[in-house]
Design an enzyme around this catalytic site. Structure first.
Site, PDB file in Angstrom:
ATOM      1  N   LYS A  60      26.523 157.277  42.601  1.00 12.09           N
ATOM      2  CA  LYS A  60      25.375 156.371  42.468  1.00 12.09           C
ATOM      3  C   LYS A  60      25.860 154.946  42.180  1.00 12.09           C
ATOM      4  O   LYS A  60      25.358 153.980  42.740  1.00 12.09           O
ATOM      5  CB  LYS A  60      24.430 156.879  41.372  1.00 12.09           C
ATOM      6  CG  LYS A  60      23.713 158.158  41.792  1.00 12.09           C
ATOM      7  CD  LYS A  60      22.990 158.861  40.654  1.00 12.09           C
ATOM      8  CE  LYS A  60      22.421 160.198  41.153  1.00 12.09           C
ATOM      9  NZ  LYS A  60      21.782 160.989  40.097  1.00 12.09           N
ATOM     10  N   GLN A 104      21.282 160.992  33.719  1.00 11.95           N
ATOM     11  CA  GLN A 104      21.739 162.082  34.583  1.00 11.95           C
ATOM     12  C   GLN A 104      21.426 163.435  33.942  1.00 11.95           C
ATOM     13  O   GLN A 104      21.766 163.679  32.786  1.00 11.95           O
ATOM     14  CB  GLN A 104      23.250 161.932  34.848  1.00 11.95           C
ATOM     15  CG  GLN A 104      23.813 162.950  35.819  1.00 11.95           C
ATOM     16  CD  GLN A 104      23.235 162.825  37.233  1.00 11.95           C
ATOM     17  OE1 GLN A 104      23.097 161.735  37.772  1.00 11.95           O
ATOM     18  NE2 GLN A 104      22.882 163.956  37.824  1.00 11.95           N
ATOM     19  N   ASP A 127      14.104 157.514  38.745  1.00 16.09           N
ATOM     20  CA  ASP A 127      14.182 158.929  39.127  1.00 16.09           C
ATOM     21  C   ASP A 127      12.781 159.528  39.294  1.00 16.09           C
ATOM     22  O   ASP A 127      12.633 160.616  39.852  1.00 16.09           O
ATOM     23  CB  ASP A 127      14.945 159.725  38.064  1.00 16.09           C
ATOM     24  CG  ASP A 127      16.377 160.030  38.480  1.00 16.09           C
ATOM     25  OD1 ASP A 127      16.677 159.920  39.688  1.00 16.09           O
ATOM     26  OD2 ASP A 127      17.184 160.377  37.591  1.00 16.09           O
TER      27      ASP A 127
END
Ligand code: NDP
Length: 314
Positions: A60, A104, A127
């Site tokens: 990422k 994450q 997200d």
């Protein structure tokens, strides 16, 4: 279309679509900088030392560099408490230079992940797991859309696969993939069926689908007889295969290459769809690796760019 030994499904190339999306994001990031002096910034928080998570975060950050998005990588020890992580999220929420916050997953067991996800500012929730964004999507008014489901829709669109009116079947009902992709398909006027571990006669249900999406987490679970001949099959699963005989069964003409990978590094990857059987029945299918996973990262870049714009009313 009739399934035959010689029929070979067309492969939907995730690399190509991901490169296109990142190219578009890069151009828009450049324009945002020159017109408004704004450089989008993503903060990625990694807790603990899970190898797969570290690889995902690294990919990422690398994608940010490719498209010109600024990034910061915050690494926290595996012993981090919910309160400690909350205070980091809180600081990122208050930091006006940060446009997107990514924590994450999965988090270590002692951390209450729902508390953390809820604490993320919905305007920085790239997200799209924060309940405000989940609710907006469920209402048919999406703001941020989770990256994997958004990537699946992009892949369908960029390959001119008609969604309106199609029978779409999603196997899996997770918050991250199954539910949101079903919401997006419904919003795009597909007729959507969601299947899960309690679904009766699963192959009969999946065989109705023009678009079949597998997000299950079980290697090669969707066999040829689950697939309607000519259907588009999107394979979200990422599973390790260490057994040479299984690899020989799954990968058909690619088997030798995959067995070589097992010999060299101990494993190869397979999705939730049996690739060799799908090749004989499906019209189109995504590969693993090289399919949906690449789109996930590209859509994170797109969401971060959107966050930078929306937060400034641009
Ligand atoms: P979850 O484990 O959260 O959900 C799995 C779903 O599959 C559940 O809804 C479960 O049903 C269903 N399921 C399990 N067994 C069966 C069965 N025998 N028959 C029918 N349904 C079944 O997984 P995720 O959605 O998080 O991930 C799915 C896969 O996608 C994993 O391999 C993961 O690694 C991969 N993934 C890939 C990403 C990418 O970018 N490529 C991103 C995210 C995930 P029930 O609800 O009844 O238990």
């Amino acid at each position: 279309m009739i399934a035959t030994e010689t029929h070979q499904a067309e492969i939907l190339d995730g690399r190509l679509a991901a490169a296109q999306i990142k190219g578009e994001v890069a151009a828009e990031v450049t324009a945002l900088k020159s017109k408004h002096g704004v450089t989008p910034r993503l903060a990625a928080v990694l807790v603990g030392d899970d190898t797969a998570s570290a690889v995902y975060v690294r990919n990422k950050i690398r994608a940010c560099e490719e498209v010109g998005i600024a990034s910061e990588h915050l690494a926290m020890p595996a012993s981090t408490t919910t309160e400690e992580l909350l205070s980091v999220v809180d600081a990122l929420n208050r930091n006006n230079d940060v446009d997107g916050i990514l924590v994450q997953l999965p988090l270590p067991k002692q951390i209450d992940d729902s508390v953390i996800i809820e604490a993320i500012d919905p305007a920085k929730d790239v997200d799209a797991f924060q309940p405000t964004n989940v609710g907006l999507l469920a209402m048919g008014r999406p703001r941020f859309v989770p990256c994997t489901p958004a990537g699946i829709i992009e892949l369908l669109d960029r390959n001119q696969i008609e969604i309106t009116g199609a029978n779409a079947c999603v196997v899996g009902r997770s918050q991250i993939v199954g539910r949101p992709v079903a919401s997006l398909l419904l919003q795009r006027n597909a007729t959507v069926t969601i299947c899960h571990s309690q679904t009766r006669n699963l192959p009969e249900v999946t065989r109705q689908a023009d678009i079949l999406i597998a997000a299950i987490g079980r290697p090669a679970f969707i066999r040829g007889d689950y697939i309607r001949p000519g259907a588009t099959v999107i394979d979200v699963g990422v599973n390790k295969v260490t057994d040479v005989d299984a690899a020989r069964d799954y990968f058909g003409h690619e088997a030798e290459k995959r067995i070589e990978a097992i010999t060299k590094r101990g494993y190869t990857l397979v999705g939730d769809v049996h690739p060799a059987e799908a090749d004989r029945v499906a019209g189109k299918r995504t590969p693993v690796p090289g399919g949906v996973g690449l789109l996930t990262v590209a859509m994170l870049m797109k969401n971060t760019l959107q966050a930078a714009r929306w937060r400034r009313g641009l």
